[in-house]
Scaffold this motif. Structure first.
Motif, PDB file in Angstrom:
ATOM      1  N   LEU A 115       0.940  -1.267   0.028  1.00 29.72           N
ATOM      2  CA  LEU A 115      -0.170   0.009   0.057  1.00 29.72           C
ATOM      3  C   LEU A 115       0.828   1.338  -0.033  1.00 29.72           C
ATOM      4  CD1 LEU A 115      -2.594   1.072   0.234  1.00 29.72           C
ATOM      5  CD2 LEU A 115      -2.621   1.124   2.663  1.00 29.72           C
ATOM      6  N   ALA A 116       1.787   1.223   0.698  1.00 28.32           N
ATOM      7  CA  ALA A 116       2.903   2.408   0.859  1.00 28.32           C
ATOM      8  C   ALA A 116       3.501   2.658  -0.693  1.00 28.32           C
ATOM      9  CB  ALA A 116       4.108   2.166   1.766  1.00 28.32           C
ATOM     10  N   GLY A 117       3.734   1.658  -1.347  1.00 31.98           N
ATOM     11  CA  GLY A 117       4.386   1.806  -2.620  1.00 31.98           C
ATOM     12  C   GLY A 117       3.153   2.308  -3.772  1.00 31.98           C
ATOM     13  N   TRP A 118       2.046   1.859  -3.630  1.00 33.73           N
ATOM     14  CA  TRP A 118       0.867   2.344  -4.337  1.00 33.73           C
ATOM     15  C   TRP A 118       0.569   4.095  -4.012  1.00 33.73           C
ATOM     16  CZ3 TRP A 118      -4.771   3.028  -3.241  1.00 33.73           C
ATOM     17  CH2 TRP A 118      -5.494   2.860  -4.246  1.00 33.73           C
ATOM     18  N   LEU A 119       0.585   4.280  -2.414  1.00 34.98           N
ATOM     19  CA  LEU A 119       0.338   5.540  -2.244  1.00 34.98           C
ATOM     20  C   LEU A 119       1.496   6.268  -2.733  1.00 34.98           C
ATOM     21  CD1 LEU A 119      -0.869   4.864   1.401  1.00 34.98           C
ATOM     22  CD2 LEU A 119      -2.185   5.925  -0.640  1.00 34.98           C
ATOM     23  N   ARG A 120       2.751   6.004  -2.741  1.00 35.83           N
ATOM     24  CA  ARG A 120       3.878   6.767  -3.385  1.00 35.83           C
ATOM     25  C   ARG A 120       3.660   7.180  -4.653  1.00 35.83           C
ATOM     26  NH1 ARG A 120       8.225   9.093  -4.322  1.00 35.83           N
ATOM     27  NH2 ARG A 120      10.599   8.385  -4.116  1.00 35.83           N
ATOM     28  N   ALA A 121       3.129   6.262  -5.417  1.00 33.15           N
ATOM     29  CA  ALA A 121       2.834   6.425  -7.156  1.00 33.15           C
ATOM     30  C   ALA A 121       1.591   7.386  -7.266  1.00 33.15           C
ATOM     31  CB  ALA A 121       2.527   5.032  -7.453  1.00 33.15           C
ATOM     32  N   GLY A 122       0.895   7.752  -6.273  1.00 30.55           N
ATOM     33  CA  GLY A 122      -0.267   8.740  -6.192  1.00 30.55           C
ATOM     34  C   GLY A 122      -1.502   8.346  -7.035  1.00 30.55           C
ATOM     35  N   PRO A 123      -2.251   7.649  -6.281  1.00 36.22           N
ATOM     36  CA  PRO A 123      -3.540   7.018  -6.801  1.00 36.22           C
ATOM     37  C   PRO A 123      -4.571   8.071  -7.125  1.00 36.22           C
ATOM     38  CG  PRO A 123      -3.180   6.379  -4.551  1.00 36.22           C
ATOM     39  CD  PRO A 123      -2.036   7.103  -4.788  1.00 36.22           C
ATOM     40  N   GLY A 124      -4.315   9.037  -6.743  1.00 38.50           N
ATOM     41  CA  GLY A 124      -5.286  10.199  -6.870  1.00 38.50           C
ATOM     42  C   GLY A 124      -5.892  10.764  -5.321  1.00 38.50           C
ATOM     43  N   ASP A 125      -6.459  11.947  -5.348  1.00 37.02           N
ATOM     44  CA  ASP A 125      -7.059  12.533  -4.135  1.00 37.02           C
ATOM     45  C   ASP A 125      -8.240  11.655  -3.655  1.00 37.02           C
ATOM     46  OD1 ASP A 125      -4.901  14.312  -4.015  1.00 37.02           O
ATOM     47  OD2 ASP A 125      -6.341  15.703  -4.893  1.00 37.02           O
ATOM     48  N   ALA A 126      -8.932  11.084  -4.607  1.00 31.42           N
ATOM     49  CA  ALA A 126     -10.372  10.432  -4.164  1.00 31.42           C
ATOM     50  C   ALA A 126      -9.702   9.073  -3.389  1.00 31.42           C
ATOM     51  CB  ALA A 126     -11.037  10.148  -5.222  1.00 31.42           C
ATOM     52  N   ALA A 127      -8.619   8.381  -3.969  1.00 27.05           N
ATOM     53  CA  ALA A 127      -8.437   7.131  -3.483  1.00 27.05           C
ATOM     54  C   ALA A 127      -7.533   7.108  -2.152  1.00 27.05           C
ATOM     55  CB  ALA A 127      -7.726   6.392  -4.401  1.00 27.05           C
ATOM     56  N   THR A 128      -7.046   8.374  -1.785  1.00 33.87           N
ATOM     57  CA  THR A 128      -5.896   8.529  -0.801  1.00 33.87           C
ATOM     58  C   THR A 128      -6.525   8.363   0.553  1.00 33.87           C
ATOM     59  OG1 THR A 128      -4.520   9.828  -2.084  1.00 33.87           O
ATOM     60  CG2 THR A 128      -4.307  10.067   0.239  1.00 33.87           C
TER      61      THR A 128
ATOM     62  N   PRO B  24      -9.460   6.758   1.393  1.00 36.86           N
ATOM     63  CA  PRO B  24      -9.835   5.471   1.862  1.00 36.86           C
ATOM     64  C   PRO B  24      -8.758   4.299   2.088  1.00 36.86           C
ATOM     65  CG  PRO B  24     -10.655   5.590  -0.364  1.00 36.86           C
ATOM     66  CD  PRO B  24     -10.216   7.083   0.438  1.00 36.86           C
ATOM     67  N   ALA B  25      -7.716   4.725   1.269  1.00 41.31           N
ATOM     68  CA  ALA B  25      -6.391   4.071   1.391  1.00 41.31           C
ATOM     69  C   ALA B  25      -5.868   3.977   2.703  1.00 41.31           C
ATOM     70  CB  ALA B  25      -5.509   4.367   0.214  1.00 41.31           C
ATOM     71  N   MET B  26      -5.752   5.279   3.183  1.00 43.14           N
ATOM     72  CA  MET B  26      -5.245   5.717   4.491  1.00 43.14           C
ATOM     73  C   MET B  26      -6.163   4.988   5.752  1.00 43.14           C
ATOM     74  SD  MET B  26      -2.482   7.500   4.411  1.00 43.14           S
ATOM     75  CE  MET B  26      -2.004   6.120   3.381  1.00 43.14           C
ATOM     76  N   ARG B  27      -7.425   4.829   5.359  1.00 40.14           N
ATOM     77  CA  ARG B  27      -8.322   4.346   6.376  1.00 40.14           C
ATOM     78  C   ARG B  27      -8.024   3.029   6.326  1.00 40.14           C
ATOM     79  NH1 ARG B  27     -14.057   7.539   5.319  1.00 40.14           N
ATOM     80  NH2 ARG B  27     -13.243   9.424   6.801  1.00 40.14           N
ATOM     81  N   ALA B  28      -7.558   2.268   5.040  1.00 35.39           N
ATOM     82  CA  ALA B  28      -7.093   0.954   5.277  1.00 35.39           C
ATOM     83  C   ALA B  28      -6.198   0.579   6.043  1.00 35.39           C
ATOM     84  CB  ALA B  28      -7.312   0.364   3.738  1.00 35.39           C
ATOM     85  N   ALA B  29      -5.178   1.515   5.740  1.00 36.25           N
ATOM     86  CA  ALA B  29      -3.687   1.429   6.523  1.00 36.25           C
ATOM     87  C   ALA B  29      -4.127   1.279   8.252  1.00 36.25           C
ATOM     88  CB  ALA B  29      -2.904   2.641   6.109  1.00 36.25           C
ATOM     89  N   TRP B  30      -4.846   2.556   8.574  1.00 34.28           N
ATOM     90  CA  TRP B  30      -5.194   2.480   9.901  1.00 34.28           C
ATOM     91  C   TRP B  30      -5.963   1.254  10.518  1.00 34.28           C
ATOM     92  CZ3 TRP B  30      -2.561   4.779  13.330  1.00 34.28           C
ATOM     93  CH2 TRP B  30      -1.801   6.014  13.172  1.00 34.28           C
TER      94      TRP B  30
ATOM     95  N   ILE C 289     -10.717  -1.930  -1.230  1.00 35.64           N
ATOM     96  CA  ILE C 289     -11.727  -1.834  -2.328  1.00 35.64           C
ATOM     97  C   ILE C 289     -12.217  -0.646  -2.891  1.00 35.64           C
ATOM     98  CG2 ILE C 289     -13.867  -2.909  -3.284  1.00 35.64           C
ATOM     99  CD1 ILE C 289     -13.089  -5.458  -1.273  1.00 35.64           C
ATOM    100  N   VAL C 290     -12.669   0.224  -1.954  1.00 43.82           N
ATOM    101  CA  VAL C 290     -13.051   1.401  -2.042  1.00 43.82           C
ATOM    102  C   VAL C 290     -12.143   2.352  -2.656  1.00 43.82           C
ATOM    103  CG1 VAL C 290     -14.067   3.522  -1.268  1.00 43.82           C
ATOM    104  CG2 VAL C 290     -14.971   1.435  -0.341  1.00 43.82           C
ATOM    105  N   ALA C 291     -10.808   2.126  -2.304  1.00 46.65           N
ATOM    106  CA  ALA C 291      -9.874   3.135  -2.655  1.00 46.65           C
ATOM    107  C   ALA C 291      -9.456   2.860  -4.190  1.00 46.65           C
ATOM    108  CB  ALA C 291      -8.529   2.845  -1.995  1.00 46.65           C
ATOM    109  N   ALA C 292      -9.539   1.482  -4.571  1.00 46.02           N
ATOM    110  CA  ALA C 292      -9.285   1.006  -5.972  1.00 46.02           C
ATOM    111  C   ALA C 292     -10.177   1.487  -6.927  1.00 46.02           C
ATOM    112  CB  ALA C 292      -9.200  -0.671  -5.973  1.00 46.02           C
ATOM    113  N   PHE C 293     -11.513   1.448  -6.402  1.00 47.69           N
ATOM    114  CA  PHE C 293     -12.663   2.163  -7.330  1.00 47.69           C
ATOM    115  C   PHE C 293     -12.567   3.673  -7.551  1.00 47.69           C
ATOM    116  CE2 PHE C 293     -14.779  -1.889  -6.636  1.00 47.69           C
ATOM    117  CZ  PHE C 293     -14.982  -2.358  -8.125  1.00 47.69           C
TER     118      PHE C 293
END
Length: 132
Positions: free
Chosen positions: A59-72, A74-80, A123-127
């Motif tokens: 997930l850290a690698g994906w976030l570094r690549a910049g999935p976009g603001d809308a995905a960030t 839910p991705a951070m919530r996934a991490a927590w 999953i939410v972040a991916a969409f």
């Protein structure tokens, strides 16, 4: 939280999971866990801790690549959810395996729900991620 914190959390969870696995596989702790019939519980804790640590690293690698603001978000919530869920799930299994009182037992499924929630948020972040 950003990709660096996610990377750090993933490294800590994975590294301490390896250490916990080694402790449970050798010496006095192995004998104690085997005698108490709790070796499987200990191994389950290390397995889930390491699995979610590696997921955080990815997930850290994906976030570094910049999935976009809308995905960030839910991705951070996934991490927590994974961090807290792994601590509760694996931590309670370690405590129970080491002889903690039975009231610790209900913490395990709470941690499991946290882990599952993390996957749902991913999953939410991916969409929500920006397309290429």
């Amino acid at each position: 939280m950003n990709h660096r914190v996610t990377l750090l959390a993933g490294a800590l969870l994975t590294g301490t999971g390896v250490a916990a696995g080694a402790l449970g596989a050798h010496g006095r702790l192995n004998a104690l866990l085997t005698e108490r019939g709790m070796l499987h519980a200990w191994e389950t804790g290390t397995h889930y801790q390491q699995l979610h640590g590696v997921a955080l690293l990815a997930l850290a690698g994906w976030l570094r690549a910049g999935p976009g603001d809308a995905a960030t978000r839910p991705a951070m919530r996934a991490a927590w959810c994974w961090i807290i869920g792994a601590m509760l799930f694996s931590g309670s299994l370690y405590l129970l395996a080491a002889g903690a009182p039975a009231w610790v037992g209900p913490i395990t499924p709470i941690g499991g729900v946290g882990l599952l929630a993390g996957w749902a948020y991913l999953i939410v972040a991916a969409f929500a991620a920006k397309g290429d």
